[in-house]
Enzyme design. Structure first.
Site, PDB file in Angstrom:
ATOM      1  N   GLU A  55     -11.544   9.506  -2.424  1.00 37.15           N
ATOM      2  CA  GLU A  55     -12.376   9.688  -1.890  1.00 37.15           C
ATOM      3  C   GLU A  55     -13.707  11.371  -1.893  1.00 37.15           C
ATOM      4  OE1 GLU A  55      -9.126  12.104   1.518  1.00 37.15           O
ATOM      5  OE2 GLU A  55      -8.554  10.372   0.726  1.00 37.15           O
ATOM      6  N   ASP A  90      -2.794   5.786  -2.478  1.00 36.45           N
ATOM      7  CA  ASP A  90      -3.873   6.218  -2.060  1.00 36.45           C
ATOM      8  C   ASP A  90      -3.642   7.997  -3.471  1.00 36.45           C
ATOM      9  OD1 ASP A  90      -5.304   8.432  -1.122  1.00 36.45           O
ATOM     10  OD2 ASP A  90      -3.939   8.675   0.981  1.00 36.45           O
ATOM     11  N   CYS A 129      -6.018  14.250   6.471  1.00 30.05           N
ATOM     12  CA  CYS A 129      -6.546  13.174   6.991  1.00 30.05           C
ATOM     13  C   CYS A 129      -7.522  12.411   7.180  1.00 30.05           C
ATOM     14  CB  CYS A 129      -5.125  13.221   7.965  1.00 30.05           C
ATOM     15  SG  CYS A 129      -4.850  11.113   8.915  1.00 30.05           S
ATOM     16  N   GLU A 139     -13.582   4.500   5.793  1.00 26.20           N
ATOM     17  CA  GLU A 139     -12.851   5.004   6.002  1.00 26.20           C
ATOM     18  C   GLU A 139     -13.001   5.114   7.614  1.00 26.20           C
ATOM     19  OE1 GLU A 139      -9.941   5.215   7.364  1.00 26.20           O
ATOM     20  OE2 GLU A 139      -9.017   6.678   6.318  1.00 26.20           O
ATOM     21  N   ASN A 167      -8.879   0.377   7.157  1.00 31.57           N
ATOM     22  CA  ASN A 167      -7.657   0.693   7.431  1.00 31.57           C
ATOM     23  C   ASN A 167      -7.215   0.670   9.152  1.00 31.57           C
ATOM     24  OD1 ASN A 167      -5.584   2.550   7.470  1.00 31.57           O
ATOM     25  ND2 ASN A 167      -6.897   4.591   6.756  1.00 31.57           N
ATOM     26  N   ASP A 199      -6.080  10.836  -2.872  1.00 32.67           N
ATOM     27  CA  ASP A 199      -6.069  11.773  -2.591  1.00 32.67           C
ATOM     28  C   ASP A 199      -7.880  11.411  -3.182  1.00 32.67           C
ATOM     29  OD1 ASP A 199      -4.337  11.835  -0.401  1.00 32.67           O
ATOM     30  OD2 ASP A 199      -3.850  13.246  -1.692  1.00 32.67           O
ATOM     31  N   ASP A 255       0.170  16.092   5.838  1.00 32.12           N
ATOM     32  CA  ASP A 255      -1.887  15.961   4.187  1.00 32.12           C
ATOM     33  C   ASP A 255      -2.268  16.433   4.519  1.00 32.12           C
ATOM     34  OD1 ASP A 255      -2.859  13.264   3.167  1.00 32.12           O
ATOM     35  OD2 ASP A 255      -3.235  12.547   4.641  1.00 32.12           O
ATOM     36  N   ARG A 270     -13.448   5.667  -1.635  1.00 33.10           N
ATOM     37  CA  ARG A 270     -13.246   5.467   0.151  1.00 33.10           C
ATOM     38  C   ARG A 270     -13.947   6.925   0.265  1.00 33.10           C
ATOM     39  NH1 ARG A 270      -8.111   8.757   3.190  1.00 33.10           N
ATOM     40  NH2 ARG A 270      -9.669   9.416   4.120  1.00 33.10           N
ATOM     41  N   HIS A 307      -7.576   4.701  -5.611  1.00 31.70           N
ATOM     42  CA  HIS A 307      -9.062   4.923  -4.304  1.00 31.70           C
ATOM     43  C   HIS A 307      -9.076   6.344  -4.247  1.00 31.70           C
ATOM     44  CE1 HIS A 307      -6.734   5.780   0.059  1.00 31.70           C
ATOM     45  NE2 HIS A 307      -6.137   4.664  -0.043  1.00 31.70           N
ATOM     46  N   TYR A 351       0.225  -1.244   0.019  1.00 32.76           N
ATOM     47  CA  TYR A 351      -0.427  -0.104  -0.186  1.00 32.76           C
ATOM     48  C   TYR A 351       0.602   0.972  -0.167  1.00 32.76           C
ATOM     49  CZ  TYR A 351      -3.032   3.756   1.297  1.00 32.76           C
ATOM     50  OH  TYR A 351      -4.073   4.381   0.995  1.00 32.76           O
TER      51      TYR A 351
END
Length: 299
Positions: free
Chosen positions: A118, A89, A126, A191, A213, A91, A62, A161, A116, A48
């Site tokens: 989101e 990731d 984050c 999440e 996660n 975002d 982040d 996500r 993914h 990952y």
């Protein structure tokens, strides 16, 4: 020697086949290419690549400061170093639906096996911090539709996500997960679930693979692999764990130098040179070098 001998297309195909088996796949977070190779050597099923790790690697928080170019470039460096599939990731997709489409194709070209996207407002936060905001349903679904439409390799995994659990509650998360699947998502990343029962509720709601996660110091309890498998999870990630452990060890080593002026007492905690050379396949490089330069030209 050098990079993975398995093509990106084969990694994706094999990943999809294994994901369809229903087993729980373990994807520790790699913080650089070398750690990805160690993850493979230790027998895990995938790698990952965390957005939080990539931003921290640059010394940044982040909060959506990294660019598509930076993320895709680092993702390529990590993915090509291992035969394992790598999920990254992405975002919020780095912009609106057209940007999401470009993100998918850049990640395909970088050799990733999936990503993914989101549903946070851009710039994001984050996933386990307070104060998040999520986009409306229409915007979230357009992002996923754009990602699916842009995909060229049907085995490239498009995961959605949703961060809505922390904003509007579990029922909203279940409802959004269903609609993201209807929009074409291959898998769902719910999440900041707080309990196994919450993971189980999402599992009952959708029939696509689910990711759990297990990041430390966040909203979720740190469940074991067996516990997550028992409620039907398909992928588990430890996104920042390896970076946290490495940085903790580095901090302690620096303190040791400051206090004692040497690291003689820390040798037992270090990766031995022989183990590093084995991990990077030093002998294969040496053999290749010798095979090129130790020859004579016949006349």
């Amino acid at each position: 020697m050098l990079y993975s001998q398995t093509s990106a297309a084969d990694k994706r195909r094999l990943f999809r086949e294994r994901l369809a088996s229903g087993e729980l796949l373990r994807f520790p977070g790699a913080f650089n290419p070398l750690s990805a190779r160690l993850i493979e050597q230790k027998g895990f099923e995938g790698v990952y690549i965390s957005g939080a790790v990539l931003s921290a690697d640059l010394g940044l928080p982040d909060i959506g400061l990294t660019t598509l170019t930076e993320v895709a470039g680092r993702g390529k460096q990590i993915a090509r170093m291992t035969d394992l599939p790598a999920i990254i990731d992405a975002d919020t997709g780095f912009g609106e639906p057209m940007n999401v489409a470009r993100t998918v194709q850049e990640m395909e070209d970088a050799g990733l096996s999936g990503l993914h996207i989101e549903d946070q407002v851009n710039p994001k936060r984050c996933g386990h911090l307070d104060g998040k905001s999520v986009v409306d349903e229409s915007t979230a679904l357009r992002r996923i539709r754009a990602a699916v439409d842009a995909r060229r390799d049907p085995n490239f995994l498009i995961m959605a996500r949703t961060d809505i659990r922390a904003v509007e509650g579990l029922d909203a998360a279940v409802d959004r997960a269903k609609k993201l699947v209807d929009a074409g998502a291959d898998a769902i990343f719910p999440e900041a679930m707080r309990t196994l029962e919450e993971f189980e509720a999402v599992r009952r709601a959708v029939d696509v693979p689910l990711l759990a996660n297990m990041t430390e110091f966040g909203k979720s309890e740190l469940f074991s692999v067996d516990q997550l498998a028992s409620v039907g999870m398909n992928i588990v990630i430890w996104p920042v764990s390896m970076l946290r452990i490495a940085m903790g060890a580095t901090e302690r080593a620096l303190d040791e130098i400051e206090q004692k002026g040497h690291l003689r007492d820390k040798l037992g905690e270090m990766q031995h040179r022989a183990d590093l050379y084995d991990l990077i396949d030093y002998e294969a490089y040496n053999h290749f070098d010798n095979s090129v330069f130790t020859f004579t030209v016949t006349r």
